[in-house]
Design an enzyme around this catalytic site. Sequence first.
Site, PDB file in Angstrom:
ATOM      1  N   ASP A  29       0.859  -1.185   0.000  1.00 43.04           N
ATOM      2  CA  ASP A  29       0.000   0.000   0.000  1.00 43.04           C
ATOM      3  C   ASP A  29       0.898   1.239   0.000  1.00 43.04           C
ATOM      4  O   ASP A  29       1.876   1.324   0.741  1.00 43.04           O
ATOM      5  CB  ASP A  29      -0.892  -0.015   1.252  1.00 43.04           C
ATOM      6  CG  ASP A  29      -2.021   0.993   1.166  1.00 43.04           C
ATOM      7  OD1 ASP A  29      -3.187   0.560   1.171  1.00 43.04           O
ATOM      8  OD2 ASP A  29      -1.744   2.221   1.096  1.00 43.04           O
ATOM      9  N   ILE A  30       0.562   2.192  -0.834  1.00 40.63           N
ATOM     10  CA  ILE A  30       1.393   3.387  -0.997  1.00 40.63           C
ATOM     11  C   ILE A  30       1.336   4.298   0.237  1.00 40.63           C
ATOM     12  O   ILE A  30       2.258   5.071   0.484  1.00 40.63           O
ATOM     13  CB  ILE A  30       0.995   4.144  -2.295  1.00 40.63           C
ATOM     14  CG1 ILE A  30       2.146   4.953  -2.831  1.00 40.63           C
ATOM     15  CG2 ILE A  30      -0.239   4.982  -2.129  1.00 40.63           C
ATOM     16  CD1 ILE A  30       3.277   4.147  -3.391  1.00 40.63           C
ATOM     17  N   GLU A  88     -12.456   3.384  -1.029  1.00 40.50           N
ATOM     18  CA  GLU A  88     -11.698   4.339  -1.838  1.00 40.50           C
ATOM     19  C   GLU A  88     -11.488   3.819  -3.264  1.00 40.50           C
ATOM     20  O   GLU A  88     -11.699   4.567  -4.230  1.00 40.50           O
ATOM     21  CB  GLU A  88     -10.332   4.595  -1.155  1.00 40.50           C
ATOM     22  CG  GLU A  88      -9.459   5.616  -1.860  1.00 40.50           C
ATOM     23  CD  GLU A  88      -8.058   5.676  -1.254  1.00 40.50           C
ATOM     24  OE1 GLU A  88      -7.891   5.482  -0.032  1.00 40.50           O
ATOM     25  OE2 GLU A  88      -7.122   5.922  -2.049  1.00 40.50           O
ATOM     26  N   HIS A  93     -10.024  -5.665  -2.789  1.00 37.88           N
ATOM     27  CA  HIS A  93      -8.684  -5.826  -2.230  1.00 37.88           C
ATOM     28  C   HIS A  93      -8.767  -6.169  -0.755  1.00 37.88           C
ATOM     29  O   HIS A  93      -9.652  -5.692  -0.046  1.00 37.88           O
ATOM     30  CB  HIS A  93      -7.823  -4.582  -2.448  1.00 37.88           C
ATOM     31  CG  HIS A  93      -8.443  -3.289  -2.016  1.00 37.88           C
ATOM     32  ND1 HIS A  93      -9.400  -2.638  -2.772  1.00 37.88           N
ATOM     33  CD2 HIS A  93      -8.266  -2.534  -0.915  1.00 37.88           C
ATOM     34  CE1 HIS A  93      -9.775  -1.528  -2.153  1.00 37.88           C
ATOM     35  NE2 HIS A  93      -9.111  -1.448  -1.010  1.00 37.88           N
ATOM     36  N   HIS A  95      -6.583  -5.897   2.728  1.00 36.65           N
ATOM     37  CA  HIS A  95      -5.424  -5.289   3.392  1.00 36.65           C
ATOM     38  C   HIS A  95      -4.790  -6.334   4.316  1.00 36.65           C
ATOM     39  O   HIS A  95      -5.496  -6.921   5.149  1.00 36.65           O
ATOM     40  CB  HIS A  95      -5.859  -4.110   4.277  1.00 36.65           C
ATOM     41  CG  HIS A  95      -6.443  -2.942   3.547  1.00 36.65           C
ATOM     42  ND1 HIS A  95      -5.740  -1.776   3.325  1.00 36.65           N
ATOM     43  CD2 HIS A  95      -7.676  -2.736   3.018  1.00 36.65           C
ATOM     44  CE1 HIS A  95      -6.521  -0.900   2.691  1.00 36.65           C
ATOM     45  NE2 HIS A  95      -7.706  -1.461   2.495  1.00 36.65           N
TER      46      HIS A  95
HETATM   47  P1  5GP Z   1      -9.912   1.210   0.641  1.00 39.72           P
HETATM   48  O1  5GP Z   1     -10.494   1.230  -0.757  1.00 39.72           O
HETATM   49  O2  5GP Z   1      -9.787  -0.188   1.180  1.00 39.72           O
HETATM   50  O3  5GP Z   1     -10.649   2.112   1.574  1.00 39.72           O
HETATM   51  O4  5GP Z   1      -8.435   1.805   0.562  1.00 39.72           O
HETATM   52  C1  5GP Z   1      -7.667   1.750  -0.604  1.00 39.72           C
HETATM   53  C2  5GP Z   1      -6.192   1.610  -0.250  1.00 39.72           C
HETATM   54  O5  5GP Z   1      -5.468   1.650  -1.474  1.00 39.72           O
HETATM   55  C3  5GP Z   1      -5.643   2.737   0.636  1.00 39.72           C
HETATM   56  O6  5GP Z   1      -5.013   2.163   1.766  1.00 39.72           O
HETATM   57  C4  5GP Z   1      -4.654   3.468  -0.272  1.00 39.72           C
HETATM   58  O7  5GP Z   1      -3.506   3.931   0.411  1.00 39.72           O
HETATM   59  C5  5GP Z   1      -4.300   2.420  -1.310  1.00 39.72           C
HETATM   60  N1  5GP Z   1      -3.976   2.990  -2.623  1.00 39.72           N
HETATM   61  C6  5GP Z   1      -4.755   3.881  -3.321  1.00 39.72           C
HETATM   62  N2  5GP Z   1      -4.167   4.188  -4.493  1.00 39.72           N
HETATM   63  C7  5GP Z   1      -3.017   3.463  -4.541  1.00 39.72           C
HETATM   64  C8  5GP Z   1      -1.977   3.365  -5.517  1.00 39.72           C
HETATM   65  O8  5GP Z   1      -1.997   3.992  -6.581  1.00 39.72           O
HETATM   66  N3  5GP Z   1      -0.943   2.527  -5.236  1.00 39.72           N
HETATM   67  C9  5GP Z   1      -0.900   1.794  -4.073  1.00 39.72           C
HETATM   68  N4  5GP Z   1       0.172   0.989  -3.894  1.00 39.72           N
HETATM   69  N5  5GP Z   1      -1.859   1.873  -3.130  1.00 39.72           N
HETATM   70  C10 5GP Z   1      -2.916   2.704  -3.354  1.00 39.72           C
END
Ligand code: 5GP
Length: 137
Positions: A29-30, A88, A93, A95
């Site tokens: 995760d970035i 987001e 995905h 985690h």
């Molecule tokens: P969620 O959708 O589960 O709420 O969170 C999405 C996750 O994807 C976040 O923790 C965010 O930091 C990660 N994320 C979003 N865009 C990118 C990206 O372009 N590259 C990477 N490696 N992680 C990402």
Amino acid sequence: MPTIFSRIANGEIPSYRIASDDSYYAFLDINPVAPGHTLVIPRKENDYIFDLSDADYAGLALFAKKVAKALEAAVPCKRIGVAVMGLEVPHTHIHLIPIQKESDMNFFREKLTLSPEEMSGIAAKAEAAFNEMYGNK
Ligand code: 5GP
């Protein structure tokens, strides 16, 4: 239009890869909440994890289990925590987060800033552990 995670899995957008096969991809995760915070995705696009077929859900969970074992070997931690949100990025995905204590799973605190060298060092160690345990497939 492909999701950002499809573009990452296809290599169009760079990522710190941990593991990859024909169906799944795992990468750091970035904006990690803890060092080694990893995302595991199916290559097949689908927004919501609980809309996956039983077979696809089981396949993703089993791939994530292997990635978790590799992370455990590569990153100092007590356990690998698991979370699913997907609010987001609309591409399923999981985690995986190496944790020492419960509060390491806190998604609300300020994210860590790791250097590219730190990120690539963690990814290289975890990928090597994955390949050693399971081969590079
Ligand atoms: P969620 O959708 O589960 O709420 O969170 C999405 C996750 O994807 C976040 O923790 C965010 O930091 C990660 N994320 C979003 N865009 C990118 C990206 O372009 N590259 C990477 N490696 N992680 C990402």
